[in-house]
Design a protein around this motif. Structure first.
Motif, PDB file in Angstrom:
ATOM      1  N   TYR A 149     -22.953 116.536  -8.951  1.00  0.00           N
ATOM      2  CA  TYR A 149     -22.181 117.709  -8.705  1.00  0.00           C
ATOM      3  C   TYR A 149     -21.946 118.954  -9.794  1.00  0.00           C
ATOM      4  O   TYR A 149     -22.244 120.136  -9.817  1.00  0.00           O
ATOM      5  N   PHE A 186     -21.443 116.421  -2.079  1.00  0.00           N
ATOM      6  CA  PHE A 186     -20.375 117.162  -2.724  1.00  0.00           C
ATOM      7  C   PHE A 186     -20.559 118.610  -2.707  1.00  0.00           C
ATOM      8  O   PHE A 186     -19.844 119.363  -2.487  1.00  0.00           O
ATOM      9  N   LYS A 197     -20.966 117.967  10.122  1.00  0.00           N
ATOM     10  CA  LYS A 197     -19.749 117.153   9.980  1.00  0.00           C
ATOM     11  C   LYS A 197     -20.114 115.718  10.197  1.00  0.00           C
ATOM     12  O   LYS A 197     -19.651 114.538   9.850  1.00  0.00           O
ATOM     13  N   TYR A 244     -20.207 120.115   0.781  1.00  0.00           N
ATOM     14  CA  TYR A 244     -19.106 119.930   1.389  1.00  0.00           C
ATOM     15  C   TYR A 244     -18.520 121.463   1.878  1.00  0.00           C
ATOM     16  O   TYR A 244     -17.890 121.744   2.744  1.00  0.00           O
ATOM     17  N   GLU A 245     -18.656 122.152   0.622  1.00  0.00           N
ATOM     18  CA  GLU A 245     -18.083 123.589   0.798  1.00  0.00           C
ATOM     19  C   GLU A 245     -18.638 124.328   1.822  1.00  0.00           C
ATOM     20  O   GLU A 245     -17.850 125.386   2.640  1.00  0.00           O
ATOM     21  N   ILE A 273     -19.481 123.231   4.578  1.00  0.00           N
ATOM     22  CA  ILE A 273     -19.069 122.667   6.109  1.00  0.00           C
ATOM     23  C   ILE A 273     -18.175 123.824   6.713  1.00  0.00           C
ATOM     24  O   ILE A 273     -18.391 124.405   7.978  1.00  0.00           O
ATOM     25  N   ALA A 274     -17.161 124.263   5.954  1.00  0.00           N
ATOM     26  CA  ALA A 274     -16.196 125.267   6.306  1.00  0.00           C
ATOM     27  C   ALA A 274     -16.711 126.637   6.291  1.00  0.00           C
ATOM     28  O   ALA A 274     -16.436 127.529   6.921  1.00  0.00           O
TER      29      ALA A 274
END
Lengths: 148, 507
Positions: free
Chosen positions: B427, B221, B392, B224-225, B227-228
């Motif tokens: 998280y 979690f 990913k 995740y931020e 990844i982009a």
């Protein structure tokens, strides 16, 4: 809002809810009737104490004019967390009715699409199917752990 | 003395059993790979791989788990050196000089010395372990319920106050963890607590679910931020010969030998472990060095010292876990959990009742270190490709593994919901900067701690003074108080030093 203040307020709420629940616990029929309650009650009190201190510390720092820290989370990150939770709930609901292989293919497919989008669909297929069948093989055949 | 060698011989016959040895190798490779993956340290790695060991014999399962543990310690610094991204806290110090070395085109030497230092540090620490284990375990036989309760108080308070800067948040995490353990049927009185009418919660919340949720899912979690946020850095994939020169060896051996004992003893203390051990190793060498200005620019001593200390600390951390049954770090808490799941009673009785398990683990430390060194030097060039796995694919795979693993504990999908809940908890803890190790530690030892508390009170018929009757209790209480006040003492000393320095320069 400053992080310590958030934690402190959350802690006060948790400790109060927890302590009220603890007080209402059924008493033991053998031995000291309060025995099952003592330890949780102690925990509730310590939590309350720590949380109040956190709040006080933060308020004092604020008075001194220290910069506040923002919580800071990207929208995309939060959306992906929400997506994972939804997929996880769906997985939990279909896991036993439809069986391990179809449920896992759906779950992994969803997660991989969410993380990578449609662009790398070949990789998504390979990883999704690969994971599902390798895990199934290792658990079911090698370790003899039954999956639905 | 003779006793130790007989026991060690027994241990080696256990480890050299073909199946055990094969799984030791598998564990070392898996551990190295998991240790390398950014954000997935040894604790998460072991937690995620734990279900694999459910079908194994206890000694086999533990040998494999320990191998994963050392493997992760070796692997953690690969990312530090090549990407400036440490695999876990203990590998942070390896970025200081390891990454500059790689930038200066000396990645081969950096990878080699990190594995060599880890190997020597781990090996020496294991020898110390062998001589300390039995005496500590024998001493611990004198512990009754009040002593155990106080010991856990000490372990928990030390972890809460030492792991992070914020003492209050450490205690917050600690109490939260203990609260989790009060859910379920109370075995001593048969009372249902905090189950909210959910049938499945009667047996309590399994700590493996908590660990996998907080470390595994929580980590994903948090990531995740990313990844982009940023494109993955390219990893160097072509290497020359991964080895060091005689000159580099001469520079490194001193720091390695000096910082190994430091790391070991820091590791034995609850709450400190590899992160503080490796930092101390680095700072010590910098202080005694003739050219401290070179530290941070890619000097080999600056990498050798923390790497040796880090692995020595990881071995030291196993002492309280195995001999007292009280873990001192997140990772050893996970391993203690594994022992409990396998139906073994960790602590002094482990050596009495299951000598083949206890000594098998100890002997496996020798073999595991050798295996990890072999994996990490000749095969380093191959293994570091793991670092270029795309996020990913990586994060969905971790989530998938976490779910499947958790299912095999109770064969119940209720655990899927708990897994998600603890993922969110993990998280939030990271976002709010609440340390995780005290929480995990509390979740693992909480049940036993309450039992000791109540057993002691049963013996004394409710008289609380039982916790202060023996010398051991009082010493442990004193240590707990000291550990809690330590941040204040060190703050005060720093201020005094600063004032003195200010005073002299002002004159």
């Amino acid at each position: 809002m400053h992080k310590d203040l958030t934690v402190g307020i959350a802690g006060v709420v948790i400790s109060l809810l927890y302590s009220v629940q603890a007080m209402q616990l059924p008493k033991a029929s053998i031995g000291n009737p309060w025995a099952p309650v003592l330890f949780p009650m102690g925990l509730g009190l310590v939590m309350l104490f720590v949380s109040v201190l956190l709040i006080l510390k933060d308020l004092r720092r604020r008075k001194e004019g220290a910069a506040t820290e923002a919580f800071g989370a990207s929208k995309l990150g939060l959306a992906m967390i929400a997506g994972t939770i939804v997929l996880g709930i769906v997985y939990a609901l279909i896991f036993e009715p439809v069986g391990f292989i179809p449920a896992t293919l759906i779950f992994m497919g969803g997660l991989l699409l969410m993380a990578g989008g449609w662009s790398g669909w070949r990789g998504t297929l390979v990883v999704g199917f690969g994971f599902t069948f390798i895990v199934w093989y290792v658990f079911e055949k090698v370790l003899r752990i039954m999956l639905p | 003395m003779g006793e130790i060698f007989t026991n060690l011989a027994l241990g080696f016959t256990v480890v050299l059993d073909p199946l055990n040895f094969a799984l030791l190798l598998v564990g070392s490779v898996l551990g190295t790979v998991f240790g390398m993956l950014p954000g997935i340290g040894p604790a998460t790695g072991i937690a995620l791989l734990l279900p694999l060991t459910f079908a194994m014999k206890p000694e086999t399962a533990l040998i494999m788990m320990c191998a994963i543990y050392y493997g992760a310690m070796y692997g953690g610094s690969r990312g530090s050196i090549l990407l400036n991204v440490p695999g876990d806290g203990a590998a942070v110090a390896a970025t200081f000089d390891g990454y500059p070395m790689a930038q200066n085109g000396r990645a081969e030497a950096a990878l080699a010395i990190s594995a060599i230092a880890s190997f020597i540090g781990g090996l020496i620490a294991t020898v110390i372990f062998v001589f300390l284990a039995l005496p500590v375990a024998r001493f611990a036989l004198r512990f009754g319920p009040p002593e155990y309760f106080m010991l856990m108080i000490f372990a928990l308070s030390a972890t809460a106050s030492l792991t992070q800067k914020s003492l209050l948040k450490g205690f917050f995490a600690l109490v939260m963890g203990l609260m989790v353990t009060t859910v379920g049927m109370d075995l001593m009185a048969g009372v249902r607590r905090f189950t909210f009418g959910v049938q499945e919660l009667q047996s309590g919340i399994d700590f493996i679910v908590v660990i996998v949720g907080v470390y595994g899912i929580g980590e994903v979690f948090t990531n995740y931020e990313k990844i982009a946020a940023k494109a993955a850095k390219p990893v160097q994939e072509k290497f020359g010969k991964i080895w060091i020169t005689m000159e580099e060896w001469k520079q490194s051996i001193g720091p390695i030998l000096r910082q190994t004992p430091v790391g070991f003893f820091v590791g034995v203390l609850p709450g400190s472990g590899g992160t503080i051990g490796s930092m101390m190793g680095y700072n010590n060498e910098k202080q005694i060095s003739k050219h401290p200005e070179k530290f941070g620019t890619g000097t080999i001593e600056g990498l050798a010292a923390p790497e040796a200390a880090n692995n020595a600390a990881s071995v030291g951390a196993l002492i309280p876990m195995m001999t007292l049954g009280v873990p001192g770090s997140g990772t050893t808490a996970v391993m203690l959990g594994a022992l409990l799941i396998l139906g073994l009673d960790p602590g002094p009785m482990l050596f009495e009742h299951h000598p083949h398990v206890a000594w098998g683990i100890i002997a496996s430390m020798f073999m595991g270190n050798i295996a990890c060194a072999v994996i990490n030097i000749p095969l380093a060039g191959l293994l570091v490709r793991v670092l270029s796995v795309k996020p990913k694919y990586l994060y969905p795979l971790i989530v998938g593994l976490a779910f499947v693993g958790v299912y095999t504990i109770n064969y119940s999908v209720v655990d899927f919901f708990l897994l998600l809940v603890f993922g969110v908890v993990g998280y939030l803890m990271k976002k709010l900067k609440i340390p995780i190790a005290p929480f995990i530690l509390a979740v693992v030892v909480g049940g036993g701690m309450e039992q000791s508390f109540r057993q002691a009170l049963m013996v004394s018929q409710g008289d609380m003074t039982i916790f202060f009757r023996s010398t051991i209790c009082n010493v442990l209480f004193g240590l707990s108080v000291l550990s809690v006040s330590w941040p204040f003492i060190s703050e005060w000393r720093k201020k005094r030093k600063a004032r003195q320095a200010g005073g002299t320069s002002g004159r």
